[in-house]
Enzyme design. Structure first.
Site, mmCIF file in Angstrom:
data_model
loop_
_atom_site.group_PDB
_atom_site.id
_atom_site.type_symbol
_atom_site.label_atom_id
_atom_site.label_comp_id
_atom_site.label_asym_id
_atom_site.label_seq_id
_atom_site.Cartn_x
_atom_site.Cartn_y
_atom_site.Cartn_z
ATOM 1 N N GLN A 160 90.754 139.772 -76.834
ATOM 2 C CA GLN A 160 90.501 140.968 -76.031
ATOM 3 C C GLN A 160 89.633 141.957 -76.815
ATOM 4 O O GLN A 160 88.765 142.618 -76.261
ATOM 5 C CB GLN A 160 91.831 141.626 -75.634
ATOM 6 C CG GLN A 160 91.698 142.733 -74.601
ATOM 7 C CD GLN A 160 91.306 142.217 -73.221
ATOM 8 O OE1 GLN A 160 91.517 141.060 -72.889
ATOM 9 N NE2 GLN A 160 90.715 143.080 -72.420
ATOM 10 N N TRP A 188 85.771 149.566 -68.255
ATOM 11 C CA TRP A 188 85.415 148.256 -67.690
ATOM 12 C C TRP A 188 86.171 147.108 -68.330
ATOM 13 O O TRP A 188 86.384 146.081 -67.707
ATOM 14 C CB TRP A 188 83.898 148.035 -67.835
ATOM 15 C CG TRP A 188 83.138 149.061 -67.066
ATOM 16 C CD1 TRP A 188 82.568 150.207 -67.564
ATOM 17 C CD2 TRP A 188 82.913 149.087 -65.664
ATOM 18 N NE1 TRP A 188 82.008 150.921 -66.542
ATOM 19 C CE2 TRP A 188 82.194 150.256 -65.369
ATOM 20 C CE3 TRP A 188 83.242 148.213 -64.622
ATOM 21 C CZ2 TRP A 188 81.813 150.579 -64.065
ATOM 22 C CZ3 TRP A 188 82.855 148.544 -63.337
ATOM 23 C CH2 TRP A 188 82.143 149.718 -63.063
ATOM 24 N N VAL A 189 86.512 147.251 -69.579
ATOM 25 C CA VAL A 189 87.249 146.180 -70.269
ATOM 26 C C VAL A 189 88.493 146.803 -70.890
ATOM 27 O O VAL A 189 88.404 147.821 -71.584
ATOM 28 C CB VAL A 189 86.372 145.545 -71.374
ATOM 29 C CG1 VAL A 189 87.179 144.507 -72.146
ATOM 30 C CG2 VAL A 189 85.143 144.895 -70.767
ATOM 31 N N ALA A 190 89.640 146.192 -70.643
ATOM 32 C CA ALA A 190 90.898 146.760 -71.144
ATOM 33 C C ALA A 190 90.867 146.900 -72.659
ATOM 34 O O ALA A 190 90.389 146.012 -73.373
ATOM 35 C CB ALA A 190 92.061 145.881 -70.720
ATOM 36 N N SER A 195 95.879 144.844 -72.198
ATOM 37 C CA SER A 195 95.610 143.869 -71.141
ATOM 38 C C SER A 195 96.888 143.104 -70.820
ATOM 39 O O SER A 195 97.564 142.596 -71.716
ATOM 40 C CB SER A 195 94.531 142.877 -71.578
ATOM 41 O OG SER A 195 94.472 141.819 -70.633
ATOM 42 N N HIS A 197 97.107 140.324 -69.731
ATOM 43 C CA HIS A 197 96.948 138.918 -70.105
ATOM 44 C C HIS A 197 97.598 138.614 -71.456
ATOM 45 O O HIS A 197 97.816 137.452 -71.784
ATOM 46 C CB HIS A 197 95.469 138.534 -70.126
ATOM 47 C CG HIS A 197 94.891 138.334 -68.754
ATOM 48 N ND1 HIS A 197 95.032 137.155 -68.048
ATOM 49 C CD2 HIS A 197 94.204 139.176 -67.940
ATOM 50 C CE1 HIS A 197 94.446 137.273 -66.874
ATOM 51 N NE2 HIS A 197 93.930 138.487 -66.777
ATOM 52 N N ASP A 204 94.543 134.816 -63.649
ATOM 53 C CA ASP A 204 93.498 135.023 -62.658
ATOM 54 C C ASP A 204 93.354 133.713 -61.894
ATOM 55 O O ASP A 204 93.049 132.671 -62.485
ATOM 56 C CB ASP A 204 92.172 135.388 -63.334
ATOM 57 C CG ASP A 204 92.258 136.741 -64.036
ATOM 58 O OD1 ASP A 204 93.162 137.529 -63.693
ATOM 59 O OD2 ASP A 204 91.427 137.003 -64.918
ATOM 60 N N GLU A 252 91.619 143.979 -57.992
ATOM 61 C CA GLU A 252 91.333 142.633 -58.495
ATOM 62 C C GLU A 252 92.027 141.596 -57.603
ATOM 63 O O GLU A 252 93.166 141.210 -57.865
ATOM 64 C CB GLU A 252 91.825 142.466 -59.937
ATOM 65 C CG GLU A 252 91.005 143.238 -60.948
ATOM 66 C CD GLU A 252 91.239 142.785 -62.382
ATOM 67 O OE1 GLU A 252 90.539 143.289 -63.253
ATOM 68 O OE2 GLU A 252 92.102 141.922 -62.630
HETATM 69 ZN ZN ZN Z 1 93.299 139.202 -64.912
#
Ligand code: ZN
Length: 281
Positions: A160, A188-190, A195, A197, A204, A252
Site C-alpha cells: 500500500q 485517491w489512494v488510501a 486500507s 485490504h 474487489d 466503489e
Molecule cells: Zn477494494
C-alpha cells in the site's frame, strides 16, 4: 546548373518533409504516452489493486485529518472528537470482534495485526474464517450463469505504501509541495495502514469480462447479483454511492467486505454502513 538546383530543391523538400514527419511522430508518441498515463488509474492492471479512492469528507483539511490518525485503534477516541473516553477498553464506533474490525481513513489497522490466510487458486489471500462463506457466494453466483472475478484481496502495508508513494510522487512532479502532494495523493489512494485490504476481509470483485474499476461496474449482472445477495453470505458492499461522507471513500461498486451474516443482514436491510452499524452497537 538547373539539374543541381533541382537536386538541391529536392533535397530541401526531402529535409522539410522528414522534419515534418519526425515532428508528427513525436506529437503522436507524446499523445500515446499521455493517453497511457491518463488511463493508468482506470485501466485494470492485474498487479495493481483498486485505488481505493479516499477523500476526507468529514474534515475539509485532509492533512490535519491524516495527522490525527494514530497507530492504535484503542487510542483513537480523541481522533473524531475530544471526548474523554480513552479509558474505556473499546472505542465507540469500533468493535473487538474480528469480523467487525474497522479500518478506514480515521482508524489504522493495529500494528500487531495477524491473519490466518487461505490462499485461493489464483494466489489471492483471504482470512480463513471468511473463506467458506466466500466460496459459497462465488459458487452460487456462478450457478446463476454469472462470471465473478476477484481482482484484489489482501495487501501488505508495504504494498500500500508503494501505491501511495507513487501517487505522492506524481503530485510532486506537478510542482506541489510535499505537504500538498501528500494531501492530494491521500484523496485517491488510501494512506498505508488505513486500507481495508490490510485486514484480509476485503475483496474487489468484478465481472470477469469487464475488469475495470469504474462506476459502470455497477451495471454488470455479476455486480447486481452481488449487491443483492452478498449479505446472505456475510459480505457487504462496503462503499455505497451515497455514503462517502460516512465511509470517507468514494463509491466503489466492486469492494466487498466480510462482516459475518448477522451484521451483513442488518447493514443490508437498513441501508447503513459498517461505521453506522458500529456506532449503534
Ligand atoms: Zn477494494
Amino acid at each position: 546548373m538547373a539539374v543541381k538546383r533541382r537536386k538541391r530543391k529536392n533535397n530541401n523538400l526531402r529535409i522539410w518533409i522528414t522534419t515534418v514527419v519526425v515532428i508528427l511522430v513525436c506529437i503522436g508518441a507524446a499523445i500515446a504516452v499521455g493517453c497511457f498515463l491518463g488511463m493508468e488509474e482506470d485501466a485494470y492492471d492485474p498487479s495493481a489493486p483498486s485505488p481505493d479512492q479516499v477523500q476526507s469528507p468529514m474534515a475539509e483539511d485532509t492533512t490535519t485529518d491524516t495527522e490525527k490518525i494514530t497507530e492504535n485503534t484503542e487510542d483513537l477516541t480523541s481522533d473524531t472528537d475530544d471526548s474523554d473516553t480513552a479509558d474505556t477498553a473499546e472505542t465507540p464506533g469500533t468493535s473487538d470482534d474480528w469480523n467487525l474490525i474497522l479500518v478506514n481513513p480515521w482508524n489504522k489497522i493495529p500494528d500487531n495485526f495477524e491473519i490466518d490466510f487461505v490462499e485461493l487458486a489464483d494466489g489471492h489471500k483471504v482470512d480463513s474464517r471468511a473463506y467458506p462463506d466466500l466460496q459459497a457466494m462465488m459458487d452460487d453466483c456462478r450457478a446463476e450463469g454469472l462470471s465473478p472475478y476477484i481482482c484484489s484481496s489482501y495487501r501488505t502495508y508495504d504494498y500500500q505504501k508503494g501505491l501511495h508513494d507513487r501517487q505522492v510522487n506524481k503530485y510532486l512532479s506537478y510542482g506541489y509541495t510535499e505537504e500538498e502532494a501528500y494531501a492530494e495523493a491521500s484523496k485517491w489512494v488510501a494512506i498505508p495502514g488505513t486500507s481495508e485490504h490490510h485486514t484480509g476481509l476485503a475483496l474487489d470483485i468484478v465481472a470477469s469480462y469487464y475488469i475495470v474499476l469504474d462506476e459502470s461496474q455497477e451495471e454488470m449482472p455479476e455486480q447486481q447479483w452481488l449487491m443483492e445477495n452478498s449479505y446472505k453470505y456475510g459480505w457487504i458492499l462496503r462503499y455505497p454511492n451515497d455514503k462517502t461522507n460516512v465511509t470517507g471513500i468514494y463509491y466503489e461498486p466492486w469492494h466487498y467486505r466480510y462482516v459475518g451474516k448477522e451484521a451483513a443482514k442488518e447493514i443490508h436491510d437498513r441501508g447503513i454502513t459498517l461505521e453506522e452499524y458500529l456506532l449503534e452497537k
